[in-house]
Design a protein around this motif. Structure first.
Motif, short mmCIF file in Angstrom:
data_model
loop_
_atom_site.label_atom_id
_atom_site.label_comp_id
_atom_site.label_asym_id
_atom_site.label_seq_id
_atom_site.Cartn_x
_atom_site.Cartn_y
_atom_site.Cartn_z
N SER A 95 29.18 9.83 47.01
CA SER A 95 30.14 10.94 46.84
C SER A 95 31.08 10.74 45.66
O SER A 95 32.25 11.06 45.74
CB SER A 95 30.99 11.13 48.10
N PHE A 97 32.00 11.42 41.46
CA PHE A 97 31.81 12.51 40.50
C PHE A 97 31.37 11.92 39.16
O PHE A 97 32.19 11.30 38.47
CB PHE A 97 33.09 13.32 40.35
N ASN A 99 30.83 13.15 36.35
CA ASN A 99 31.43 13.72 35.13
C ASN A 99 32.89 13.33 34.95
O ASN A 99 33.50 13.71 33.97
CB ASN A 99 31.30 15.25 35.15
N ARG B 200 41.13 20.11 37.89
CA ARG B 200 40.27 18.94 38.12
C ARG B 200 39.28 19.25 39.23
O ARG B 200 38.14 18.77 39.23
CB ARG B 200 41.08 17.69 38.47
N TYR B 203 36.14 20.82 37.97
CA TYR B 203 35.18 19.82 37.48
C TYR B 203 34.47 19.14 38.65
O TYR B 203 33.26 18.90 38.61
CB TYR B 203 35.89 18.76 36.64
N ALA B 204 35.24 18.80 39.69
CA ALA B 204 34.66 18.10 40.83
C ALA B 204 33.63 18.97 41.55
O ALA B 204 32.52 18.54 41.85
CB ALA B 204 35.76 17.67 41.80
N ALA B 207 30.43 19.30 39.66
CA ALA B 207 29.56 18.12 39.64
C ALA B 207 28.87 17.94 40.98
O ALA B 207 27.68 17.63 41.04
CB ALA B 207 30.37 16.86 39.32
N ASP B 208 29.60 18.13 42.07
CA ASP B 208 29.02 17.85 43.38
C ASP B 208 29.86 18.57 44.44
O ASP B 208 30.89 18.06 44.87
CB ASP B 208 29.03 16.33 43.62
N ALA B 211 30.46 16.60 47.75
CA ALA B 211 31.40 15.50 47.60
C ALA B 211 32.82 16.02 47.44
O ALA B 211 33.77 15.44 47.97
CB ALA B 211 31.01 14.62 46.42
N ALA B 212 32.96 17.13 46.73
CA ALA B 212 34.30 17.70 46.53
C ALA B 212 34.88 18.15 47.86
O ALA B 212 36.06 17.96 48.14
CB ALA B 212 34.23 18.88 45.55
N GLY B 274 30.17 21.14 35.79
CA GLY B 274 30.84 19.86 35.70
C GLY B 274 31.24 19.42 34.30
O GLY B 274 31.95 18.44 34.15
#
Lengths: 502, 334
Positions: A95, A97, A99, B200, B203-204, B207-208, B211-212, B274
């Motif tokens: 988990s 990131f 980037n 931010r 961006y998170a 990307a995923d 996960a965010a 991302g």
């Protein structure tokens, strides 16, 4: 190892039960993890490990049973309340990131948690520095996480968990992508955490690692706890028996290789981004293991032989005939079959049926006179391979997604074998496969070699290499630095070569 | 200091800057008129609508989404606002008109966000659908006629210049005041992306997403923010566009989405989410505008413009794809 377990467990699960649509995933599972204890949760895929992790993380709510954290009963655990009470689960995907920088990845939780609107980069940096200091590791804070090697990514994930005041860290299959040396470093770190009173729940199915690391074991099978106790009471045989429900003998490669036979696969002076002049032969019936640290060249060699890596010089020949080009097509035509490491991402069409997956590489051979696909021949070929390789599935029409890891791997193998290869390249053939299924896959590979195939196995699973291979080549900085065969091929000898290679 | 410069100008941005400068030199050599102050001001003027939209889309792309409804939203904001201002004369003040058009855009952008977030629909299909609905509804319920007698405040706006100069040859060069909107938007979005948690978060999420969510980002708020911002900026652009071309045509701006996507993508924004920076997007806009304007200067017919835009999108996305593929091949080889 000096466990400093306190008397009262930090996390205590009592008689947990959880069903999904009538299927019992967990049944009467009890588990205690104490502060300063490394507790290993062992079990095959489908044993209920992942469900149990999700119960601990607050993702799944158990149907029955009770949970207590730090001695206090918890009525209902949610992902957020689990984190608040110090439970951190580090999943396999970490988990993180890719980037964002290391610093930001470390500080991101605290940014979100404090409900802040603005980002103070000085604070982010300070938080991140603090996190890495606590772990006593140094990673460039300004690097993007996506550029880090997997072992460092894992460190970032662990550091992030500690920042959240973790008192229990659950590591889900943390060693899957690590090499021997990196695994040792991870264990050193885990022991350090243990010394500081953090409870660790280590979830794995790699035997050697469990025995090396754990203070206590809990073994799950079919959703129940079958064994539980201090590590001293366990050895490999007992663990295997507990996990699989049957005894598995240690076998070794016993096939005969005709040393005078012309080589099936001839590798001459292969040089590429990593490789530096690698030369060797593989004879029919031989199983050659390739190992080394991450990026030492064994993976690139497999990719070259399979035609996936196209840059570099040198010659690859099958039965004396050099490959005309470095492409997947040329390799396939020459009779090289490749089984990728990540079958989910590279090998399978997960939502298609077993039959479709098994036939995907040999469709040309299954056409009628009119160049149309023959349904009958497709079914009979799929049936045959499924039967020969012992895939356990309700029918060949079942989607591959529903199969266990071991059975999925057999489907990939069936597809490659259906092309009637002369050379078989297996990249991590049993990564993510259960102990029982692993043994069966090894037996299948040996049987195939006995039929005259030349087999290359890329693996960092030392017992696997020792059991299955007739010889093992150890890679270091793109060269073969050691070759172990016959009596010289032991787990300890391999371990020694790998450590020397560092 | 050097690290700050490096942050502002990544490797991609440096390459882009080089290409832009090189292109300018070549065009200037072919046609010296390129170097005139008048041309520079004209290019800046053309870059305002394109630039503001590209910055809006950049944020959407960073969050892993896409929006192709913004030209329709811009036209809706422009046309509805102008129609309204002609009927209700008391509304004819520039700030009011800008606010109305921006609010219309914001509402339509939020509508996109709701569909995308709550029904988990693919953004491409959602915005393709809303674009069609918006354009159709505009013609059916508001009007089909091109408004040539724009509200006086918009005309006045189009004549307001930040800077005027009379050149030696008697011609005059003027820098439009709308460039301030562009600059303001660029600075505000750059700061928001870097210094706010929601920035931010974009961006998170890009990307995923899973996960965010696990980290605790409010994904709903992020979706509302990015599509809402895109819509609002499109609404703002509607009025600026009307002031530049001095009319309001309900069929206008068709096909603009590809130019904007091209500018953002060439500026280093990843279509898979991302990645992307305001600096990159600005350079992307500069390159697109210079290329577009210079085709005419060097005497190429304007249909080449379309060919170039298409090529730019294909080539930049291929480069990104190749880069990820070689990164993955590296992973396999390990």
């Amino acid at each position: 190892m000096t466990p400093r377990s306190s008397d009262r467990p930090f996390l205590s699960l009592t008689a947990i039960g959880k069903s999904f649509g009538g299927v019992r995933a967990l049944d009467d599972v009890s588990l205690d993890v104490s502060a300063g204890e490394i507790h290993c949760l062992a079990g095959e895929n489908g044993s209920g490990k992942s469900t149990l992790i999700k119960v601990i993380a607050g993702v799944h709510r158990p149907d029955r049973g009770s949970i207590a954290i730090a001695g206090q009963p918890v009525a209902s655990l949610t992902p957020i309340s689990a984190v608040r009470q110090g439970v951190q689960v580090i999943y396999q995907d970490l988990s993180l990131f890719p980037n964002l920088t290391v610093a930001e990845n470390l500080a991101i939780n605290s940014l979100v948690e404090h409900r802040r609107t603005l980002v103070r980069w000085r604070d982010v940096r300070r938080t991140a520095e603090h996190a890495l200091e606590r772990l006593r590791v140094s990673i460039d804070l300004d690097r993007l996480v996506g550029d880090l090697p997997i072992a460092e990514k894992q460190l970032v994930a662990i550091a992030r968990a500690l920042l959240q005041d973790a008192r229990l860290i659950v590591l889900d299959e943390p060693t899957t992508a690590l090499t021997g040396v990196e695994v040792d470093a991870l264990f050193a770190l885990v022991r350090d955490l243990q010394q500081r009173g953090v409870a660790i729940l280590f979830v794995t199915h790699k035997m050697r690692e469990m025995l090396q690391a754990a203070d206590r074991f809990t073994v799950l099978r079919n959703g129940r706890v079958v064994e539980s106790g201090p590590a001293a009471e366990f050895d490999e045989a007992r663990l295997t028996h507990a996990m699989t429900g049957r005894a598995i003998g240690e076998t070794r490669f016993d096939g005969r290789v005709d040393a005078s036979a012309p080589p099936r696969l001839r590798i001459r002076d292969l040089t590429g981004p990593i490789l530096r002049g690698v030369t060797f032969d593989v004879r029919p019936g031989e199983i050659v293991g390739l190992t080394g640290l991450l990026g030492a060249g064994q993976g690139e060699l497999a990719a070259r032989v399979a035609g996936l890596e196209t840059s570099g010089t040198g010659e690859i020949a099958v039965d004396g005939a050099p490959l005309p080009a470095c492409t997947v097509r040329a390799a396939a035509r020459a009779g090289i079959g490749y089984v990728p490491e990540d079958r989910l991402r590279e090998g399978l069409f997960l939502d298609r049926s077993i039959a479709d997956n098994a036939n995907a590489s040999s469709l040309r051979a299954l056409t009628t006179g009119l160049r149309l696909l023959s349904t009958r021949r497709m079914r009979s070929q799929a049936d045959r391979w499924i039967h020969d390789l012992g895939v356990k599935a309700p029918s060949i029409d079942a989607p591959v997604r529903q199969l266990s890891g071991g059975n999925q791997q057999r489907v990939v193998l069936a597809r490659v074998l259906a092309t009637r290869p002369k050379v078989l390249v297996l990249n991590g053939p049993t990564v993510g496969v259960d102990v029982g299924a692993k043994e069966e896959i090894h037996a299948t590979i040996r049987q195939l070699a006995a039929g005259g195939l030349a087999v290359l196995i890329v693996s960092d699973d030392l017992p696997e290499l020792v059991q299955s291979c007739s010889r093992v080549l150890v890679f270091r900085h793109g060269r073969v630095t050691a070759e172990l065969g016959a009596a010289a091929l032991t787990g300890d000898a391999l371990q020694e070569q790998l450590s020397a290679a560092h | 200091m050097t690290s700050r410069v490096r942050r502002l100008f990544g490797r991609h941005e440096m390459v882009l800057l080089g290409v832009t400068v090189l292109l300018s030199i070549v065009i200037g050599a072919l046609n010296p008129a390129f170097y005139s102050l008048q041309n520079a001001f004209d290019l800046l003027k053309t870059s305002v609508p394109l630039g503001i939209l590209t910055i809006g889309l950049l944020v959407v792309l960073i969050s892993g989404g896409i929006d192709i409804s913004f030209p329709a939203i811009a036209v809706a904001g422009m046309y509805i606002t102008c129609t309204l201002a002609i009927d209700v004369r008391s509304l004819d003040h520039l700030p009011a008109l800008l606010a109305i058009s921006t609010a219309i855009g914001l509402a339509l952008g939020l509508f996109n966000a709701v569909l995308i977030h709550f029904f988990r629909l693919p953004a491409l299909i959602v915005t393709l659908g809303t674009a069609s609905v918006i354009r159709g509804a505009l013609l059916e319920f508001v009007g089909t006629r091109t408004i040539t007698n724009l509200p006086p405040s918009i005309i006045a706006f189009s004549r307001t210049n930040l800077f005027e100069a009379t050149l030696a040859n008697g011609a005059s060069a003027a820098l439009t005041v709308s460039i301030l909107f562009f600059a303001g938007v660029a600075i505000a979005v750059a700061l928001a992306l870097r210094y706010t948690v929601i920035g931010r978060g974009a961006y998170a999420v890009g990307a995923d997403l899973a996960a965010a969510e696990r980290v605790g980002f409010n994904v709903r708020r992020i979706h509302l923010f990015v599509y809402g911002l895109m819509g609002a900026l499109a609404g703002l652009v509607g009025i600026i566009h009307a002031s530049i071309i001095r009319n309001a045509n309900p069929l206008d701006l068709d096909g603009l989405e590809l130019t904007v996507i091209a500018a953002a993508v060439i500026g280093g924004a990843s279509i898979t989410g991302g990645r992307g920076t305001v600096t990159g997007a600005l350079l992307g806009v500069a390159l697109m505008v210079i290329m577009d304007g210079s085709l005419v200067l060097v005497g190429l017919p304007s249909q080449w413009h379309q060919v170039f835009i298409g090529l730019v999108v294909l080539v930049s996305t291929s480069i990104t794809a190749l880069r990820t593929r070689s990164a993955r091949a590296g992973e396999i080889a390990r």
